[in-house]
Design a protein around this motif. Structure first.
Motif, mmCIF file in Angstrom:
data_model
loop_
_atom_site.group_PDB
_atom_site.id
_atom_site.type_symbol
_atom_site.label_atom_id
_atom_site.label_comp_id
_atom_site.label_asym_id
_atom_site.label_seq_id
_atom_site.Cartn_x
_atom_site.Cartn_y
_atom_site.Cartn_z
ATOM 1 N N ASN A 101 0.828 -1.199 0.000
ATOM 2 C CA ASN A 101 0.000 0.000 0.000
ATOM 3 C C ASN A 101 0.871 1.260 0.000
ATOM 4 O O ASN A 101 0.689 2.155 -0.823
ATOM 5 C CB ASN A 101 -0.927 -0.028 1.218
ATOM 6 C CG ASN A 101 -1.831 1.168 1.310
ATOM 7 O OD1 ASN A 101 -2.218 1.753 0.313
ATOM 8 N ND2 ASN A 101 -2.176 1.533 2.528
ATOM 9 N N LYS A 102 1.812 1.325 0.925
ATOM 10 C CA LYS A 102 2.702 2.491 1.027
ATOM 11 C C LYS A 102 3.560 2.647 -0.222
ATOM 12 O O LYS A 102 3.747 3.759 -0.714
ATOM 13 C CB LYS A 102 3.591 2.379 2.267
ATOM 14 C CG LYS A 102 2.871 2.642 3.553
ATOM 15 C CD LYS A 102 3.834 2.603 4.725
ATOM 16 C CE LYS A 102 3.137 2.942 6.011
ATOM 17 N NZ LYS A 102 4.060 2.978 7.152
ATOM 18 N N ALA A 103 4.091 1.549 -0.734
ATOM 19 C CA ALA A 103 4.955 1.609 -1.915
ATOM 20 C C ALA A 103 4.187 2.105 -3.141
ATOM 21 O O ALA A 103 4.685 2.930 -3.901
ATOM 22 C CB ALA A 103 5.560 0.238 -2.192
ATOM 23 N N LEU A 104 2.981 1.612 -3.321
ATOM 24 C CA LEU A 104 2.173 2.007 -4.476
ATOM 25 C C LEU A 104 1.820 3.492 -4.424
ATOM 26 O O LEU A 104 1.955 4.210 -5.422
ATOM 27 C CB LEU A 104 0.909 1.156 -4.542
ATOM 28 C CG LEU A 104 0.040 1.305 -5.779
ATOM 29 C CD1 LEU A 104 0.832 1.059 -7.060
ATOM 30 C CD2 LEU A 104 -1.146 0.355 -5.706
ATOM 31 N N ILE A 105 1.418 3.972 -3.270
ATOM 32 C CA ILE A 105 1.095 5.400 -3.130
ATOM 33 C C ILE A 105 2.336 6.252 -3.342
ATOM 34 O O ILE A 105 2.270 7.291 -4.010
ATOM 35 C CB ILE A 105 0.445 5.678 -1.756
ATOM 36 C CG1 ILE A 105 -0.945 5.054 -1.706
ATOM 37 C CG2 ILE A 105 0.358 7.175 -1.485
ATOM 38 C CD1 ILE A 105 -1.609 5.108 -0.357
ATOM 39 N N ALA A 106 3.480 5.833 -2.815
ATOM 40 C CA ALA A 106 4.711 6.600 -2.958
ATOM 41 C C ALA A 106 5.119 6.756 -4.421
ATOM 42 O O ALA A 106 5.622 7.807 -4.825
ATOM 43 C CB ALA A 106 5.840 5.941 -2.167
#
Length: 165
Positions: A129-134
């Motif tokens: 989730n964090k990687a995709l948003i970043a």
């Protein structure tokens, strides 16, 4: 001559600081590559589905969260341009507390008539989730969600904290 050199230097410095934004087709391509790279498996149905918040990634992808640790990447069947600008989102679900690809949809409060049907649902880990948003939308913020079981019935609205509104 010094003023021109100073102006060019300042412009180059400012140009280096500017962040490039991806277009929606570019964002979709990055997301699709992420799905392939991370071997995400689509689910047809998510049971015990109680929304907490959402984040728009592009005009065809968004992330729906049920808790800080449970999130789902959702692909819509078509582009929904108003998602990027809406402060809240409505979820239409045929079966209460369930989200189903191919049957359920999302739409904005400003545009009840235009529903964006859900095509695919991919569970995401907190790290994914964090990687995709970043990568896709680093300035994205969680937004509140509203629930609607049927257009003719009273809808249940909740803000991002989960309190009835």
């Amino acid at each position: 001559m010094k003023n021109i050199l100073l102006l060019v230097l300042v412009l180059l410095t400012l140009g280096g600081c500017a962040t490039q934004r991806l277009s929606d087709p570019e964002k979709s391509a990055v997301i699709e590559k992420f799905i392939t790279t991370e071997n995400l498996e689509a689910r047809n149905t998510i049971s015990a589905f109680d929304m907490d918040s959402w984040t728009s990634l592009s005009d065809q992808y968004l992330i729906l969260r049920t808790s800080p640790f449970r999130s789902y990447l959702v692909k819509l069947t078509m582009r929904c341009n108003d998602l990027n600008f809406s402060p809240s989102l409505l979820v239409y679900s045929r079966i209460p507390n369930t989200l189903s690809a191919g049957f359920d949809s999302v739409f904005t409060p400003d545009n009840h008539m235009f529903r964006c049907n859900i095509s695919r649902i991919y569970p995401l880990s907190k790290t994914q989730n964090k990687a995709l948003i970043a990568v896709v939308n680093p300035k994205a913020q969680d937004k509140p969600i509203e629930k609607s079981s049927d257009d003719n019935e009273d809808s249940i609205s909740k803000d991002a904290t989960g309190e009835d509104g």
